[in-house]
Design an enzyme around this catalytic site. Structure first.
Site, short mmCIF file in Angstrom:
data_model
loop_
_atom_site.label_atom_id
_atom_site.label_comp_id
_atom_site.label_asym_id
_atom_site.label_seq_id
_atom_site.Cartn_x
_atom_site.Cartn_y
_atom_site.Cartn_z
N GLU A 1 -27.30 -6.08 15.82
CA GLU A 1 -26.80 -4.73 15.55
C GLU A 1 -26.66 -3.96 16.85
OE1 GLU A 1 -27.64 -3.48 11.22
OE2 GLU A 1 -29.34 -2.88 12.42
N HIS B 1 -35.61 -2.60 13.88
CA HIS B 1 -34.34 -1.90 13.73
C HIS B 1 -34.20 -0.91 14.88
CE1 HIS B 1 -31.33 0.90 12.23
NE2 HIS B 1 -30.90 -0.11 11.50
P1 PGA Z 1 -24.52 1.55 9.54
O1 PGA Z 1 -26.05 1.10 9.74
O2 PGA Z 1 -23.88 0.52 8.65
O3 PGA Z 1 -24.60 2.90 8.89
O4 PGA Z 1 -23.89 1.58 10.89
C1 PGA Z 1 -26.38 -0.25 9.91
C2 PGA Z 1 -27.86 -0.40 10.12
O5 PGA Z 1 -28.47 0.49 10.73
O6 PGA Z 1 -28.48 -1.39 9.68
#
Ligand code: PGA
Length: 252
Positions: A167, A95
């Site tokens: 992401e 992540h």
């Molecule tokens: P967020 O986080 O939806 O608050 O942007 C997503 C994540 O970090 O998986």
């Protein structure tokens, strides 16, 4: 392909709050063919969350992070077998907060993918570019390098057990999302690489400021196999709204 809607609770939600969340959530959201739900609570709330959802085979629970050694003198660390013992069947790996706040390297990410697979869990591998990398038009090489580094030396069968999450770092917790078509373009590039390596069935999720208002537009892109959601997953009603929006756009 199955749709996966995943909640990343980050450093929020105590075991007691997780139990309450479960009760409210279960009263509102039933199972649906073709849709899987995954919760990533903090390690201390793993067991409470898993117990709360034990009657629902469509819901699973995962860890937000694991250390790569299976056991030993590593004070404060939590291994993949330990989270499995607490009810986890998956773990996030790589992540962006692990990479950028805690300084995890590509090699660390690779070791963690290996450890998660060895413990029989599903790695949810996260990749994504920073704003500077996007502005330099390096998004595609960056995410492909992250994918290759984390999955180097995996067999085809091991690769096939992964879930991938795209992401973009600049979209996480910022209220900014990639446009659905920009996200779909990165998903296509990742899919092409996965297919070339035998990972045809690996689901690819999108994450970064997903909320009830933008879920339908994002999942309107067929390249997205689901979403990984932080902020909008912390409240059972808001998270239910994300799921209801997803169900509308992807009827079973
Ligand atoms: P967020 O986080 O939806 O608050 O942007 C997503 C994540 O970090 O998986």
């Amino acid at each position: 392909m199955i749709m996966i809607l995943a909640a990343n609770w980050k450093m929020h939600i105590t075991p007691t709050e997780a139990r309450r969340f479960g009760e409210r959530f279960l009263a509102r959201i039933g199972p649906r063919p073709g849709r899987r739900l995954v919760f990533f609570p903090s390690a201390v709330a793993l067991e409470a969350t898993a117990l709360g959802f034990r009657e629902r085979s469509d819901i699973s629970v995962g860890a937000q992070d694991v250390y790569w050694e299976p056991k030993g003198a590593f004070t404060g660390a939590i291994s993949a077998p330990l989270v499995a013992g607490a009810g986890a069947t998956a773990a996030l790996v790589g992540h962006s907060e692990r990479r950028h706040v805690f300084g995890e390297t590509e090699e660390d990410t690779h070791r963690k993918v290996r450890a998660v697979l060895d413990a029989g869990l599903t790695p949810f591998l996260c990749v994504g570019e920073t704003l500077e990398q996007r502005e330099r038009e390096e998004t595609e090489p960056v995410v492909l390098t992250q994918l290759e580094a984390a999955t180097a030396r995996l067999s085809r069968a091991e690769l096939a057990r992964l879930v991938l999450a795209y992401e973009p770092v600049w979209a996480i917790g910022t209220g900014r999302t990639a446009t659905p078509s920009d996200a779909a373009q990165v998903h296509r590039v990742l899919r092409e690489r996965l297919v070339a390596r035998g990972g045809d069935g690996v689901p690819i999720l999108y994450g970064g400021s997903v909320n009830p208002g933008n879920t339908a537009a994002l999942l309107g892109e067929w390249e997205l196999d689901g979403v990984l959601v932080g902020g909008a997953s912390l409240d059972p009603d808001t998270w239910s709204q994300v799921i209801e929006a997803a169900d509308q756009v992807r009827p079973s």
